[in-house]
Motif scaffolding. Structure first.
Motif, mmCIF file in Angstrom:
data_model
loop_
_atom_site.group_PDB
_atom_site.id
_atom_site.type_symbol
_atom_site.label_atom_id
_atom_site.label_comp_id
_atom_site.label_asym_id
_atom_site.label_seq_id
_atom_site.Cartn_x
_atom_site.Cartn_y
_atom_site.Cartn_z
ATOM 1 N N VAL A 60 0.847 -1.189 0.000
ATOM 2 C CA VAL A 60 0.000 0.000 0.000
ATOM 3 C C VAL A 60 0.883 1.241 0.000
ATOM 4 O O VAL A 60 1.859 1.316 0.755
ATOM 5 C CB VAL A 60 -0.922 0.010 1.248
ATOM 6 C CG1 VAL A 60 -1.761 1.279 1.284
ATOM 7 C CG2 VAL A 60 -1.817 -1.227 1.253
ATOM 8 N N ASP A 97 -5.528 -6.724 -1.926
ATOM 9 C CA ASP A 97 -5.020 -5.354 -2.060
ATOM 10 C C ASP A 97 -4.334 -5.162 -3.408
ATOM 11 O O ASP A 97 -4.470 -4.110 -4.036
ATOM 12 C CB ASP A 97 -4.044 -5.051 -0.925
ATOM 13 C CG ASP A 97 -3.344 -3.723 -1.128
ATOM 14 O OD1 ASP A 97 -4.022 -2.678 -1.046
ATOM 15 O OD2 ASP A 97 -2.121 -3.719 -1.399
ATOM 16 N N ALA A 101 -5.203 -2.435 -6.233
ATOM 17 C CA ALA A 101 -4.193 -1.555 -6.826
ATOM 18 C C ALA A 101 -4.250 -1.600 -8.345
ATOM 19 O O ALA A 101 -4.127 -0.564 -9.015
ATOM 20 C CB ALA A 101 -2.804 -1.973 -6.340
ATOM 21 N N ARG A 104 -7.294 0.496 -9.531
ATOM 22 C CA ARG A 104 -7.535 1.813 -8.939
ATOM 23 C C ARG A 104 -7.847 2.895 -9.966
ATOM 24 O O ARG A 104 -8.547 3.862 -9.658
ATOM 25 C CB ARG A 104 -6.356 2.245 -8.077
ATOM 26 C CG ARG A 104 -5.060 2.491 -8.835
ATOM 27 C CD ARG A 104 -3.948 2.956 -7.882
ATOM 28 N NE ARG A 104 -2.696 3.158 -8.600
ATOM 29 C CZ ARG A 104 -1.767 2.231 -8.746
ATOM 30 N NH1 ARG A 104 -1.969 1.033 -8.217
ATOM 31 N NH2 ARG A 104 -0.666 2.477 -9.403
ATOM 32 N N ARG A 116 -7.915 0.339 0.852
ATOM 33 C CA ARG A 116 -6.490 0.061 0.984
ATOM 34 C C ARG A 116 -5.925 0.672 2.276
ATOM 35 O O ARG A 116 -5.036 0.084 2.908
ATOM 36 C CB ARG A 116 -5.721 0.583 -0.235
ATOM 37 C CG ARG A 116 -6.150 -0.054 -1.553
ATOM 38 C CD ARG A 116 -5.174 0.259 -2.666
ATOM 39 N NE ARG A 116 -3.936 -0.505 -2.504
ATOM 40 C CZ ARG A 116 -2.826 -0.224 -3.162
ATOM 41 N NH1 ARG A 116 -2.773 0.823 -3.988
ATOM 42 N NH2 ARG A 116 -1.742 -0.963 -2.983
#
Length: 372
Positions: A60, A97, A101, A104, A116
């Protein structure tokens, strides 16, 4: 968003810190306690992992509360979690996650960033159910998306899904009018049911995810959604291989230690040529696996990722099962008892070998990917 890659010295220091922490919170007795517990992991340890190590948010970005590191560091963390059979939904959460990503720029950005952020601080557990890879490298989705205005409803059954029973958010792959897409599913939404499956692996819980007109948030649909799903499955294969490498290393260490202590005919069994050869074979599998895993970890941003992932899934997970089986054999009858730990490693290895598709399937995929 920039990604920070550590120096080799810093990475080794991080490995030592992570290894020490996991060894403390995932001892043999902790593993057995988690097996018998309600959730399969200790929520207090999960919170400590976020506060003291920040491993949930390794990938992250820093502006969202994470570490902003690369897959080279994540691979190392998975290796250490596999070494201790860590009882926590780390694999599923980090991979979910990674899917967020990848999506996004194509979904509801504010919500993706919020999710996130919560992953990084340990308040959100996530998982993924994007579909199953086929030999021709397509993805078969067992969920159908139905669009109605601003609402998307998902229906179907996905199984197995790692740690879905603990997850508040699941990234789901589904076929809809606009083609394949990835959707964010709140597991508290009406129409969502998670049922725990019986599994050979007692240290990682698998679930059947049942959806009946469950509302979900679109993340990426069409080519972008399909590309994100492929990337997620490629990364998942590498993460599993990293875990297997850590498990193999611990099994070799404990096996060699045992064979030097166990005596037969007045001498340690480790001095027998047949036992030496077996341990050497284990080491050969480990070193071959290490080479593949370390290369895969630094190749996650290249065009070779699909082929590399197929290779490590085909070979490393198979090696993991072979090493675990040999460790069980060399420990003798005691390793078959419930009280010993080796059988738990064999259970994990065998389940991981087939979790994302068998080694045979992965080799068929690899043949297609490299054009043979």
């Amino acid at each position: 968003m920039s990604v920070t890659t550590m120096t080799a010295v810093d990475r080794e220091e991080l490995r030592n810190v992570v290894a020490s922490f996991f060894k403390t919170v995932s001892s043999d007795s902790d593993i057995r306690s988690n097996i018998e517990s309600e959730h399969g992991y200790d929520p207090a340890v999960w919170k400590r992992m976020a506060n003291e190590l920040g491993v949930q948010g390794l990938l992250v970005p820093e502006d969202l509360g994470g570490a902003g590191l690369s897959w080279a560091e994540a691979a190392m963390v998975f290796q250490e979690s596999g070494r201790t059979l860590l009882g926590a939904p780390l694999l599923a959460t980090v991979l979910a996650d990674a899917a967020l990503a990848a999506c996004r720029d194509h979904g509801t950005v504010v919500e993706v960033e919020e999710w996130r952020t919560h992953i990084a601080d340990g308040s959100l557990i996530a998982s993924f159910a994007v579909g199953k890879r086929q030999a021709d490298n397509s993805i078969r989705a067992d969920v159908v998306a139905r669009e109605g205005g601003d609402v998307v409803q998902l229906s179907g059954v996905v199984s197995p899904v790692v740690d879905a029973g603990q997850a508040s958010l699941v990234v789901v792959g589904a076929e809809g009018p606009s083609g394949f897409g990835l959707y964010a599913l709140d597991t508290t939404t009406p129409g969502v049911a998670t049922n725990r499956l019986g599994s050979l692996d007692l240290t990682r819980r698998l679930f059947r995810l049942e959806l009946r007109d469950a509302q979900a948030t679109p993340l990426a649909v069409g080519k972008t959604g399909l590309a994100a799903a492929h990337r997620l499955l490629d990364l998942a294969g590498i993460a599993l291989a990293c875990e297997q490498l850590g498990s193999m290393e611990r099994l070799l260490h404990t096996t060699v230690e045992y064979t030097m202590q166990r005596e037969q005919f007045g001498r340690p069994i480790g001095s027998f040529q047949a036992v030496k050869h077996s341990c050497a074979d284990m080491l050969a599998d480990i070193e071959a696996s290490r080479a593949m895993v370390e290369y895969a970890a630094i190749a996650t941003g290249t065009a070779d990722l699909p082929a590399i992932s197929a290779l490590v899934q085909a070979q490393v997970t198979e090696n993991g099962t072979r090493v675990a089986a040999e460790a069980l054999q060399l420990h003798g009858a005691m390793a078959y008892t419930w009280e010993h730990m080796v059988h738990l490693y064999l259970r994990r290895a065998k389940t991981s070998e087939f979790l994302l598709g068998s080694p045979v399937l992965q080799r068929e995929r690899l043949v297609g990917l490299i054009g043979l």
